[in-house]
Design a protein around this motif. Structure first.
Motif, PDB file in Angstrom:
ATOM      1  N   ARG A   1      19.221  51.059  32.750  1.00 52.59           N
ATOM      2  CA  ARG A   1      18.781  50.219  33.928  1.00 52.59           C
ATOM      3  C   ARG A   1      18.193  51.141  35.067  1.00 52.59           C
ATOM      4  O   ARG A   1      17.557  50.561  36.033  1.00 52.59           O
ATOM      5  CB  ARG A   1      19.901  49.529  34.330  1.00 52.59           C
ATOM      6  CG  ARG A   1      20.469  48.352  33.225  1.00 52.59           C
ATOM      7  CD  ARG A   1      21.411  47.563  33.876  1.00 52.59           C
ATOM      8  NE  ARG A   1      21.929  46.451  32.904  1.00 52.59           N
ATOM      9  CZ  ARG A   1      22.925  45.515  33.409  1.00 52.59           C
ATOM     10  NH1 ARG A   1      23.321  45.747  34.553  1.00 52.59           N
ATOM     11  NH2 ARG A   1      23.396  44.690  32.241  1.00 52.59           N
ATOM     12  N   GLU A   2      18.481  52.607  34.899  1.00 51.10           N
ATOM     13  CA  GLU A   2      18.134  53.350  36.198  1.00 51.10           C
ATOM     14  C   GLU A   2      17.750  54.632  35.751  1.00 51.10           C
ATOM     15  O   GLU A   2      18.622  55.214  34.888  1.00 51.10           O
ATOM     16  CB  GLU A   2      19.386  53.165  37.037  1.00 51.10           C
ATOM     17  CG  GLU A   2      19.045  53.830  38.280  1.00 51.10           C
ATOM     18  CD  GLU A   2      20.088  53.598  39.338  1.00 51.10           C
ATOM     19  OE1 GLU A   2      20.091  52.582  40.240  1.00 51.10           O
ATOM     20  OE2 GLU A   2      21.214  54.392  39.542  1.00 51.10           O
TER      21      GLU A   2
ATOM     22  N   GLU B   1       3.396  39.838  42.142  1.00 49.82           N
ATOM     23  CA  GLU B   1       3.973  38.470  42.557  1.00 49.82           C
ATOM     24  C   GLU B   1       3.368  38.096  43.889  1.00 49.82           C
ATOM     25  O   GLU B   1       3.300  37.097  43.918  1.00 49.82           O
ATOM     26  CB  GLU B   1       5.401  38.761  42.446  1.00 49.82           C
ATOM     27  CG  GLU B   1       6.215  38.844  41.212  1.00 49.82           C
ATOM     28  CD  GLU B   1       7.520  38.954  41.408  1.00 49.82           C
ATOM     29  OE1 GLU B   1       8.192  38.735  42.249  1.00 49.82           O
ATOM     30  OE2 GLU B   1       8.592  39.136  40.322  1.00 49.82           O
ATOM     31  N   GLN B   2       3.369  39.206  44.812  1.00 45.65           N
ATOM     32  CA  GLN B   2       2.616  38.657  46.120  1.00 45.65           C
ATOM     33  C   GLN B   2       1.396  39.352  46.317  1.00 45.65           C
ATOM     34  O   GLN B   2       1.080  40.357  45.807  1.00 45.65           O
ATOM     35  CB  GLN B   2       3.571  39.070  47.108  1.00 45.65           C
ATOM     36  CG  GLN B   2       5.137  38.544  46.969  1.00 45.65           C
ATOM     37  CD  GLN B   2       6.299  39.421  47.843  1.00 45.65           C
ATOM     38  OE1 GLN B   2       6.315  40.535  47.375  1.00 45.65           O
ATOM     39  NE2 GLN B   2       6.813  38.741  48.775  1.00 45.65           N
ATOM     40  N   ALA B   3       0.456  38.592  47.056  1.00 42.93           N
ATOM     41  CA  ALA B   3      -0.935  39.149  47.474  1.00 42.93           C
ATOM     42  C   ALA B   3      -0.321  40.370  48.373  1.00 42.93           C
ATOM     43  O   ALA B   3       0.379  40.454  49.079  1.00 42.93           O
ATOM     44  CB  ALA B   3      -1.403  38.122  48.254  1.00 42.93           C
TER      45      ALA B   3
ATOM     46  N   VAL C   1      15.467  57.732  42.740  1.00 45.34           N
ATOM     47  CA  VAL C   1      15.823  56.639  41.987  1.00 45.34           C
ATOM     48  C   VAL C   1      14.822  55.662  41.670  1.00 45.34           C
ATOM     49  O   VAL C   1      14.039  55.381  42.387  1.00 45.34           O
ATOM     50  CB  VAL C   1      17.142  55.746  42.605  1.00 45.34           C
ATOM     51  CG1 VAL C   1      17.646  54.828  41.676  1.00 45.34           C
ATOM     52  CG2 VAL C   1      18.094  56.874  43.052  1.00 45.34           C
ATOM     53  N   GLU C   2      14.918  55.303  40.349  1.00 45.68           N
ATOM     54  CA  GLU C   2      13.729  54.259  39.919  1.00 45.68           C
ATOM     55  C   GLU C   2      14.647  53.250  38.874  1.00 45.68           C
ATOM     56  O   GLU C   2      15.058  53.790  37.877  1.00 45.68           O
ATOM     57  CB  GLU C   2      12.638  55.149  39.194  1.00 45.68           C
ATOM     58  CG  GLU C   2      11.578  53.860  38.713  1.00 45.68           C
ATOM     59  CD  GLU C   2      10.220  54.770  38.141  1.00 45.68           C
ATOM     60  OE1 GLU C   2       9.396  54.979  39.043  1.00 45.68           O
ATOM     61  OE2 GLU C   2      10.450  55.089  36.909  1.00 45.68           O
ATOM     62  N   ARG C   3      14.536  51.985  39.259  1.00 49.96           N
ATOM     63  CA  ARG C   3      15.002  51.082  38.508  1.00 49.96           C
ATOM     64  C   ARG C   3      14.209  50.242  37.440  1.00 49.96           C
ATOM     65  O   ARG C   3      13.141  50.045  37.665  1.00 49.96           O
ATOM     66  CB  ARG C   3      15.705  50.475  39.342  1.00 49.96           C
ATOM     67  CG  ARG C   3      16.983  50.769  40.166  1.00 49.96           C
ATOM     68  CD  ARG C   3      17.681  49.789  40.919  1.00 49.96           C
ATOM     69  NE  ARG C   3      19.120  50.117  41.656  1.00 49.96           N
ATOM     70  CZ  ARG C   3      18.932  50.884  42.913  1.00 49.96           C
ATOM     71  NH1 ARG C   3      17.608  50.958  43.647  1.00 49.96           N
ATOM     72  NH2 ARG C   3      20.029  51.443  43.517  1.00 49.96           N
ATOM     73  N   SER C   4      14.651  50.184  36.507  1.00 48.61           N
ATOM     74  CA  SER C   4      14.041  49.644  35.324  1.00 48.61           C
ATOM     75  C   SER C   4      13.658  48.089  35.682  1.00 48.61           C
ATOM     76  O   SER C   4      12.398  47.517  35.269  1.00 48.61           O
ATOM     77  CB  SER C   4      14.480  49.638  33.947  1.00 48.61           C
ATOM     78  OG  SER C   4      15.759  48.782  33.988  1.00 48.61           O
ATOM     79  N   SER C   5      14.246  47.241  36.435  1.00 48.22           N
ATOM     80  CA  SER C   5      14.057  45.975  36.694  1.00 48.22           C
ATOM     81  C   SER C   5      12.964  46.027  37.926  1.00 48.22           C
ATOM     82  O   SER C   5      12.379  44.870  38.218  1.00 48.22           O
ATOM     83  CB  SER C   5      15.368  45.293  37.511  1.00 48.22           C
ATOM     84  OG  SER C   5      15.737  45.987  38.331  1.00 48.22           O
ATOM     85  N   ARG C   6      12.856  47.084  38.496  1.00 51.75           N
ATOM     86  CA  ARG C   6      11.975  47.019  39.704  1.00 51.75           C
ATOM     87  C   ARG C   6      11.044  48.414  39.951  1.00 51.75           C
ATOM     88  O   ARG C   6      11.571  49.095  40.549  1.00 51.75           O
ATOM     89  CB  ARG C   6      12.675  46.799  41.087  1.00 51.75           C
ATOM     90  CG  ARG C   6      11.359  46.352  42.038  1.00 51.75           C
ATOM     91  CD  ARG C   6      11.997  45.854  43.409  1.00 51.75           C
ATOM     92  NE  ARG C   6      10.995  45.400  44.400  1.00 51.75           N
ATOM     93  CZ  ARG C   6      11.491  44.749  45.420  1.00 51.75           C
ATOM     94  NH1 ARG C   6      12.837  44.578  45.827  1.00 51.75           N
ATOM     95  NH2 ARG C   6      10.657  44.721  46.242  1.00 51.75           N
TER      96      ARG C   6
ATOM     97  N   LYS D   1       2.302  51.734  49.209  1.00 52.91           N
ATOM     98  CA  LYS D   1       3.572  51.247  49.507  1.00 52.91           C
ATOM     99  C   LYS D   1       3.949  49.992  48.674  1.00 52.91           C
ATOM    100  O   LYS D   1       3.234  49.022  48.603  1.00 52.91           O
ATOM    101  CB  LYS D   1       3.670  50.846  51.086  1.00 52.91           C
ATOM    102  CG  LYS D   1       5.118  50.684  51.520  1.00 52.91           C
ATOM    103  CD  LYS D   1       4.943  50.596  53.035  1.00 52.91           C
ATOM    104  CE  LYS D   1       6.649  50.422  53.762  1.00 52.91           C
ATOM    105  NZ  LYS D   1       6.547  50.292  55.014  1.00 52.91           N
ATOM    106  N   ASP D   2       5.209  50.144  48.189  1.00 52.52           N
ATOM    107  CA  ASP D   2       5.742  49.152  47.165  1.00 52.52           C
ATOM    108  C   ASP D   2       6.177  47.764  48.216  1.00 52.52           C
ATOM    109  O   ASP D   2       6.354  47.851  49.395  1.00 52.52           O
ATOM    110  CB  ASP D   2       7.106  49.338  46.465  1.00 52.52           C
ATOM    111  CG  ASP D   2       6.709  50.384  45.494  1.00 52.52           C
ATOM    112  OD1 ASP D   2       5.944  50.057  44.696  1.00 52.52           O
ATOM    113  OD2 ASP D   2       7.495  51.154  45.018  1.00 52.52           O
ATOM    114  N   PRO D   3       5.957  46.383  47.583  1.00 53.25           N
ATOM    115  CA  PRO D   3       6.595  45.211  48.425  1.00 53.25           C
ATOM    116  C   PRO D   3       7.924  45.635  48.773  1.00 53.25           C
ATOM    117  O   PRO D   3       8.748  46.179  48.270  1.00 53.25           O
ATOM    118  CB  PRO D   3       6.357  44.391  47.254  1.00 53.25           C
ATOM    119  CG  PRO D   3       5.684  44.841  46.224  1.00 53.25           C
ATOM    120  CD  PRO D   3       5.738  46.459  46.319  1.00 53.25           C
TER     121      PRO D   3
END
Length: 239
Positions: free
Chosen positions: A12-13, A63-65, A29-34, A117-119
């Motif tokens: 997961r991470e 997911e978002q513009a 840190v990088e999470r597999s869910s995001r 830059k990430d959401p």
């Protein structure tokens, strides 16, 4: 000085720690869910032009513009053949270089963008059309015709050497005729001409692949994906 890079990969991470002289200096840190999208390049489509804030919202398949400000746009924007004015050049020139956003793009236009830059929460990703692709020792600026050396290389003699080496390499390479720009990274300090030549060749080939991906991509497709955290760590932190 002793330095270690510790990498732990779980389902997961993924965690990366940088240790200097037995003291923890940095954690990534990088999470597999995001997973992060920073560095990814997409073919997008302009959804809305907001002249009041000099920005546009772009559909890149997330997911978002995503948000793109006029100061982060090439002048003018084009799907495959933009002419770049970099942020450094913008900061050195007058604000008149930042043209009205309505003159740079329009609703429905296809556009090639990179995530910077990430959401966060309800805010979409931040974008730029000023593309950059890193390797071990260099950063390719495919729409620029300028080159430079990392400010973290403080030795004047080493900076001059690296500038001379890159000048010769670009004069001899296909990249010179394509007028690409490069930034010499801190990792390049003390490296041989052969090492830098390898990266010039690698980045030139990689950019040709990206260009081919752009031509055949549909709106929302990722045409270049940044490395995963463990591989980025080896590329950027390991010396």
């Amino acid at each position: 000085m002793s330095e270690e890079i510790l990498i732990n990969v779980a389902s997961r991470e993924t965690r990366v720690g940088v240790i200097e002289n037995s003291m923890l200096q940095a954690v990534y840190v990088e999470r597999s869910s995001r997973c992060s999208t920073v560095g990814n390049i997409y073919k997008g489509r302009v959804q809305r032009v907001l002249s009041g804030i000099q920005a546009v919202f772009v559909d890149v398949g997330l997911e978002q513009a995503a948000f793109l400000h006029a100061s982060d746009m090439a002048h003018p924007v084009s799907g495959t053949d933009a002419k770049l004015i970099t942020r450094e050049q913008d900061s050195q020139c007058s604000n008149q270089l930042v043209l009205p956003v309505s003159e740079l793009t329009h609703e429905g236009q296809e556009i090639v963008v990179q995530v910077v830059k990430d959401p966060i929460g309800s805010k979409g990703a931040r974008l730029t059309t000023q593309l950059s692709i890193p390797s071990r020792y260099l950063v390719l600026l495919p729409y620029a015709n300028m080159s430079g050396v990392s400010a973290r290389i403080v030795s004047d003699s080493e900076r001059d050497r690296l500038k001379r080496v890159m000048g010769r390499l670009l004069d001899e390479s296909v990249a010179a005729r394509s007028r690409h720009g490069y930034v010499v990274r801190t990792n390049a300090e003390g490296q041989s001409t052969a090492s830098l030549a390898f990266d010039v060749c690698y980045l030139s080939k990689l950019w040709r692949v990206v260009q081919a991906n752009i031509i055949k991509a549909r709106v929302g497709d990722c045409v270049y994906e940044e490395l995963s955290l463990p591989l980025r760590s080896l590329r950027d932190l390991f010396d």
